[in-house]
Design a protein around this motif. Sequence first.
Motif, short mmCIF file in Angstrom:
data_model
loop_
_atom_site.label_atom_id
_atom_site.label_comp_id
_atom_site.label_asym_id
_atom_site.label_seq_id
_atom_site.Cartn_x
_atom_site.Cartn_y
_atom_site.Cartn_z
N ALA A 157 46.33 39.17 25.90
CA ALA A 157 46.28 39.53 27.32
C ALA A 157 45.56 38.44 28.12
N THR A 158 44.50 37.89 27.57
CA THR A 158 43.74 36.84 28.25
C THR A 158 44.63 35.63 28.53
N GLU A 159 45.50 35.30 27.61
CA GLU A 159 46.43 34.18 27.83
C GLU A 159 47.32 34.44 29.04
N VAL A 160 47.77 35.67 29.20
CA VAL A 160 48.60 36.02 30.37
C VAL A 160 47.79 35.86 31.65
N TRP A 161 46.55 36.36 31.66
CA TRP A 161 45.70 36.23 32.84
C TRP A 161 45.52 34.76 33.23
N TYR A 162 45.26 33.90 32.24
CA TYR A 162 45.06 32.48 32.54
C TYR A 162 46.36 31.80 32.96
N ASP A 163 47.49 32.23 32.41
CA ASP A 163 48.78 31.72 32.90
C ASP A 163 48.96 32.04 34.37
N LEU A 164 48.61 33.26 34.77
CA LEU A 164 48.75 33.67 36.16
C LEU A 164 47.79 32.91 37.07
N LEU A 165 46.57 32.70 36.61
CA LEU A 165 45.62 31.90 37.39
C LEU A 165 46.17 30.49 37.61
N SER A 166 46.71 29.91 36.57
CA SER A 166 47.30 28.58 36.68
C SER A 166 48.46 28.59 37.68
N TRP A 167 49.29 29.63 37.61
CA TRP A 167 50.45 29.76 38.50
C TRP A 167 50.05 29.79 39.97
N ILE A 168 48.93 30.45 40.27
CA ILE A 168 48.50 30.52 41.67
C ILE A 168 47.52 29.41 42.03
N GLY A 169 47.29 28.50 41.10
CA GLY A 169 46.46 27.34 41.39
C GLY A 169 44.97 27.64 41.46
N LYS A 170 44.52 28.59 40.70
CA LYS A 170 43.10 28.98 40.70
C LYS A 170 42.54 28.93 39.29
N SER A 171 41.23 28.88 39.21
CA SER A 171 40.55 29.01 37.92
C SER A 171 39.39 29.97 38.12
N ALA A 172 39.03 30.66 37.08
CA ALA A 172 37.94 31.63 37.16
C ALA A 172 37.51 32.04 35.77
N ALA A 173 36.27 32.46 35.67
CA ALA A 173 35.80 33.12 34.45
C ALA A 173 36.11 34.60 34.64
N LEU A 174 36.87 35.16 33.74
CA LEU A 174 37.29 36.55 33.89
C LEU A 174 36.39 37.48 33.09
N HIS A 175 36.07 38.60 33.66
CA HIS A 175 35.19 39.59 33.04
C HIS A 175 35.96 40.46 32.06
N SER A 176 35.22 41.14 31.20
CA SER A 176 35.88 41.99 30.20
C SER A 176 35.76 43.48 30.50
N SER A 177 35.30 43.84 31.69
CA SER A 177 35.32 45.25 32.09
C SER A 177 36.21 45.37 33.32
N ALA A 178 36.89 46.49 33.44
CA ALA A 178 37.91 46.66 34.48
C ALA A 178 37.37 46.42 35.89
N SER A 179 36.29 47.07 36.25
CA SER A 179 35.81 46.95 37.63
C SER A 179 35.36 45.53 37.95
N ASN A 180 34.64 44.89 37.03
CA ASN A 180 34.21 43.51 37.27
C ASN A 180 35.39 42.54 37.26
N HIS A 181 36.36 42.79 36.40
CA HIS A 181 37.55 41.95 36.34
C HIS A 181 38.31 42.02 37.66
N LEU A 182 38.54 43.23 38.16
CA LEU A 182 39.25 43.40 39.43
C LEU A 182 38.49 42.72 40.57
N MET A 183 37.20 42.95 40.65
CA MET A 183 36.40 42.35 41.72
C MET A 183 36.46 40.82 41.65
N GLY A 184 36.29 40.28 40.45
CA GLY A 184 36.32 38.83 40.29
C GLY A 184 37.69 38.26 40.60
N PHE A 185 38.73 38.91 40.10
CA PHE A 185 40.09 38.40 40.28
C PHE A 185 40.53 38.48 41.73
#
Length: 149
Positions: free
Chosen positions: A42-70
Amino acid sequence: MNGDKRKPPEKECYIPTQDISCVLCQEKTEDSNHLFFSCQKATEVWYDLLSWIGKSAALHSSASNHLMGFSNIGHKKDILFLTGLWICTVWCIWKKRNDIRFKQGKWSRDGVTAEIKSHVWSWLQVFSKYGSSADFSFRDWFNVVPLAN
């Protein structure tokens, strides 16, 4: 049921509980935080999408923090798009998980990523100012970086 130990009726869904390992990676115990946010597949998909939109980020492993960060990696005007992309990604990972678990489907990182992009394209045609058919062709959508830097 009067205490008898009958098999569940054919129409009910019986899910054995012995195997609780992640359907995608088969390495960790499956829970929602692992499945959507810390499973390697799943993490690979998230990073593919970040690359697609031209962004980089450290992604969290809990739903609420992940959503807020993303949803906050772009400009304020991008929050609706990023939140929709996040929801679509979680939904598509869940659908693929169920396809693998119940229909012997196979994981395809590229397939899941393409499905997400396809659904987001469709949703944006209906709900948002971000992508209209005049802005991007469906083919271009898969390669374009939809967010400004």
